[in-house]
Design a protein around this motif. Sequence first.
Motif, PDB file in Angstrom:
ATOM      1  N   MET A 125      72.557 108.680 -22.069  1.00 23.64           N
ATOM      2  CA  MET A 125      72.200 108.411 -20.684  1.00 23.64           C
ATOM      3  C   MET A 125      72.908 109.405 -19.758  1.00 23.64           C
ATOM      4  O   MET A 125      74.025 109.866 -20.041  1.00 23.64           O
ATOM      5  N   THR A 126      72.254 109.704 -18.664  1.00 24.04           N
ATOM      6  CA  THR A 126      72.829 110.584 -17.646  1.00 24.04           C
ATOM      7  C   THR A 126      73.270 109.742 -16.458  1.00 24.04           C
ATOM      8  O   THR A 126      72.487 108.920 -15.948  1.00 24.04           O
ATOM      9  N   LYS A 127      74.501 109.943 -16.013  1.00 25.71           N
ATOM     10  CA  LYS A 127      75.007 109.139 -14.910  1.00 25.71           C
ATOM     11  C   LYS A 127      74.449 109.622 -13.580  1.00 25.71           C
ATOM     12  O   LYS A 127      74.383 110.829 -13.318  1.00 25.71           O
ATOM     13  N   LEU A 128      74.039 108.644 -12.755  1.00 31.10           N
ATOM     14  CA  LEU A 128      73.524 108.950 -11.431  1.00 31.10           C
ATOM     15  C   LEU A 128      74.571 108.562 -10.394  1.00 31.10           C
ATOM     16  O   LEU A 128      75.215 107.515 -10.506  1.00 31.10           O
ATOM     17  N   VAL A 129      74.695 109.393  -9.390  1.00 34.28           N
ATOM     18  CA  VAL A 129      75.648 109.117  -8.308  1.00 34.28           C
ATOM     19  C   VAL A 129      74.964 109.374  -6.967  1.00 34.28           C
ATOM     20  O   VAL A 129      73.913 110.027  -6.897  1.00 34.28           O
ATOM     21  N   GLY A 130      75.574 108.879  -5.925  1.00 39.83           N
ATOM     22  CA  GLY A 130      75.083 109.150  -4.577  1.00 39.83           C
ATOM     23  C   GLY A 130      73.685 108.613  -4.343  1.00 39.83           C
ATOM     24  O   GLY A 130      73.321 107.507  -4.744  1.00 39.83           O
ATOM     25  N   SER A 131      72.877 109.416  -3.679  1.00 42.41           N
ATOM     26  CA  SER A 131      71.521 108.991  -3.298  1.00 42.41           C
ATOM     27  C   SER A 131      70.630 108.775  -4.526  1.00 42.41           C
ATOM     28  O   SER A 131      69.718 107.935  -4.497  1.00 42.41           O
ATOM     29  N   ALA A 132      70.887 109.541  -5.605  1.00 43.32           N
ATOM     30  CA  ALA A 132      70.086 109.370  -6.828  1.00 43.32           C
ATOM     31  C   ALA A 132      70.306 107.985  -7.415  1.00 43.32           C
ATOM     32  O   ALA A 132      69.355 107.309  -7.838  1.00 43.32           O
ATOM     33  N   ALA A 133      71.553 107.516  -7.421  1.00 37.69           N
ATOM     34  CA  ALA A 133      71.854 106.173  -7.920  1.00 37.69           C
ATOM     35  C   ALA A 133      71.253 105.117  -6.998  1.00 37.69           C
ATOM     36  O   ALA A 133      70.686 104.122  -7.465  1.00 37.69           O
ATOM     37  N   THR A 134      71.374 105.337  -5.703  1.00 40.00           N
ATOM     38  CA  THR A 134      70.806 104.381  -4.744  1.00 40.00           C
ATOM     39  C   THR A 134      69.300 104.282  -4.897  1.00 40.00           C
ATOM     40  O   THR A 134      68.723 103.187  -4.860  1.00 40.00           O
ATOM     41  N   GLU A 135      68.659 105.421  -5.092  1.00 40.59           N
ATOM     42  CA  GLU A 135      67.206 105.435  -5.265  1.00 40.59           C
ATOM     43  C   GLU A 135      66.798 104.719  -6.544  1.00 40.59           C
ATOM     44  O   GLU A 135      65.817 103.968  -6.552  1.00 40.59           O
ATOM     45  N   ALA A 136      67.547 104.913  -7.608  1.00 44.29           N
ATOM     46  CA  ALA A 136      67.239 104.249  -8.879  1.00 44.29           C
ATOM     47  C   ALA A 136      67.392 102.732  -8.755  1.00 44.29           C
ATOM     48  O   ALA A 136      66.552 101.963  -9.239  1.00 44.29           O
ATOM     49  N   ILE A 137      68.473 102.303  -8.082  1.00 49.03           N
ATOM     50  CA  ILE A 137      68.691 100.867  -7.885  1.00 49.03           C
ATOM     51  C   ILE A 137      67.601 100.272  -7.006  1.00 49.03           C
ATOM     52  O   ILE A 137      67.082  99.178  -7.274  1.00 49.03           O
ATOM     53  N   ALA A 138      67.221 100.998  -5.954  1.00 50.05           N
ATOM     54  CA  ALA A 138      66.178 100.507  -5.050  1.00 50.05           C
ATOM     55  C   ALA A 138      64.844 100.382  -5.782  1.00 50.05           C
ATOM     56  O   ALA A 138      64.112  99.386  -5.623  1.00 50.05           O
ATOM     57  N   ASN A 139      64.511 101.386  -6.611  1.00 55.59           N
ATOM     58  CA  ASN A 139      63.253 101.350  -7.362  1.00 55.59           C
ATOM     59  C   ASN A 139      63.253 100.221  -8.376  1.00 55.59           C
ATOM     60  O   ASN A 139      62.256  99.501  -8.539  1.00 55.59           O
ATOM     61  N   LEU A 140      64.392 100.016  -9.067  1.00 58.07           N
ATOM     62  CA  LEU A 140      64.486  98.922 -10.031  1.00 58.07           C
ATOM     63  C   LEU A 140      64.319  97.575  -9.334  1.00 58.07           C
ATOM     64  O   LEU A 140      63.604  96.693  -9.822  1.00 58.07           O
ATOM     65  N   SER A 141      64.959  97.415  -8.179  1.00 56.82           N
ATOM     66  CA  SER A 141      64.866  96.150  -7.444  1.00 56.82           C
ATOM     67  C   SER A 141      63.437  95.896  -6.982  1.00 56.82           C
ATOM     68  O   SER A 141      62.935  94.767  -7.071  1.00 56.82           O
ATOM     69  N   LEU A 142      62.765  96.940  -6.487  1.00 63.71           N
ATOM     70  CA  LEU A 142      61.389  96.782  -6.030  1.00 63.71           C
ATOM     71  C   LEU A 142      60.460  96.432  -7.179  1.00 63.71           C
ATOM     72  O   LEU A 142      59.622  95.530  -7.058  1.00 63.71           O
ATOM     73  N   GLN A 143      60.592  97.132  -8.298  1.00 68.72           N
ATOM     74  CA  GLN A 143      59.739  96.847  -9.451  1.00 68.72           C
ATOM     75  C   GLN A 143      60.012  95.455 -10.021  1.00 68.72           C
ATOM     76  O   GLN A 143      59.096  94.763 -10.469  1.00 68.72           O
ATOM     77  N   LEU A 144      61.269  95.064  -9.980  1.00 65.51           N
ATOM     78  CA  LEU A 144      61.625  93.723 -10.460  1.00 65.51           C
ATOM     79  C   LEU A 144      61.000  92.656  -9.565  1.00 65.51           C
ATOM     80  O   LEU A 144      60.515  91.626 -10.054  1.00 65.51           O
ATOM     81  N   PHE A 145      60.993  92.897  -8.246  1.00 67.38           N
ATOM     82  CA  PHE A 145      60.360  91.952  -7.328  1.00 67.38           C
ATOM     83  C   PHE A 145      58.855  91.884  -7.575  1.00 67.38           C
ATOM     84  O   PHE A 145      58.261  90.802  -7.572  1.00 67.38           O
ATOM     85  N   LYS A 146      58.217  93.043  -7.790  1.00 67.07           N
ATOM     86  CA  LYS A 146      56.778  93.063  -8.060  1.00 67.07           C
ATOM     87  C   LYS A 146      56.465  92.281  -9.336  1.00 67.07           C
ATOM     88  O   LYS A 146      55.465  91.550  -9.393  1.00 67.07           O
ATOM     89  N   GLU A 147      57.306  92.448 -10.348  1.00 68.24           N
ATOM     90  CA  GLU A 147      57.097  91.715 -11.594  1.00 68.24           C
ATOM     91  C   GLU A 147      57.239  90.210 -11.368  1.00 68.24           C
ATOM     92  O   GLU A 147      56.442  89.412 -11.867  1.00 68.24           O
ATOM     93  N   PHE A 148      58.259  89.843 -10.589  1.00 72.74           N
ATOM     94  CA  PHE A 148      58.452  88.421 -10.268  1.00 72.74           C
ATOM     95  C   PHE A 148      57.254  87.888  -9.487  1.00 72.74           C
ATOM     96  O   PHE A 148      56.761  86.777  -9.753  1.00 72.74           O
TER      97      PHE A 148
END
Length: 245
Positions: A125-148
């Motif tokens: 795995m490649t570690k994400l920091v800064g805006s890249a990490a924030t974007e990944a977390i935001a995308n995961l949260s959005l997709q998780l909400f859509k799935e729910f």
Amino acid sequence: MGLEVQLEPAFGQLSVERAVMGSTPPQRQFLFHLHAPDSLHLGIHVTDFHSNTWEAVRSVSQLDDMQDSIGIGGTWSEFIDYLVNSIKSEHTKLVLEGPLNSDGAAAAKLVAQKAKGMPKISIAMTKLVGSAATEAIANLSLQLFKEFKSINESYVEERERSMQLSKVVSAEKERNDSIQSQLELYTKRQKIQRIGSSDINGAQNSPEKQATRDTKSTKVVNRVVPAYRRAKVRGAVLQDIEDET
């Protein structure tokens, strides 16, 4: 060559291990998000929504090399199915490497196994920091909400269908109960009529009634016309014949 499968987004919780024996793993929980950005890539994001967010993106050519290195036979689609099911299995874990600090672990790898005894898949795995990490977390949260939301909508639709079916079943039960009640009432009436008819026939065929009928029959059979009446009739007939002569 593409993924050739309809890959639905998948989410799950990962167990976490430290690569160094005796090291204490982090207390926060990790979630993963498996998805396909397009038909030529497979993406995996792992995060604890804090200081550890990781990413792995593999092209179809890299996945093809992975199939050869792992030594999994079968077709390409069978390998992709095995890979996806391995990552989604309960045996998948995140192994953190290097020292832990305020910024999290220095490195990590995802180790997936469909079932014990089957080939393991290890993905760096490649570690994400800064805006890249924030974007990944935001995308995961959005997709998780859509799935729910999708699951919840399916649940609501299924519940409505279940309620409608329950109404139909209830109405059919009431109808069957009504028919059963009518049938029981009809059967009861028929039984009463048979009992009444049997009582009447039994009374008519009783010894007393039979004796009375036999007595009347005997009287009728034994009834004889008096002699004087028979003679009178015969004489009248003879007299009529003589007059005609």
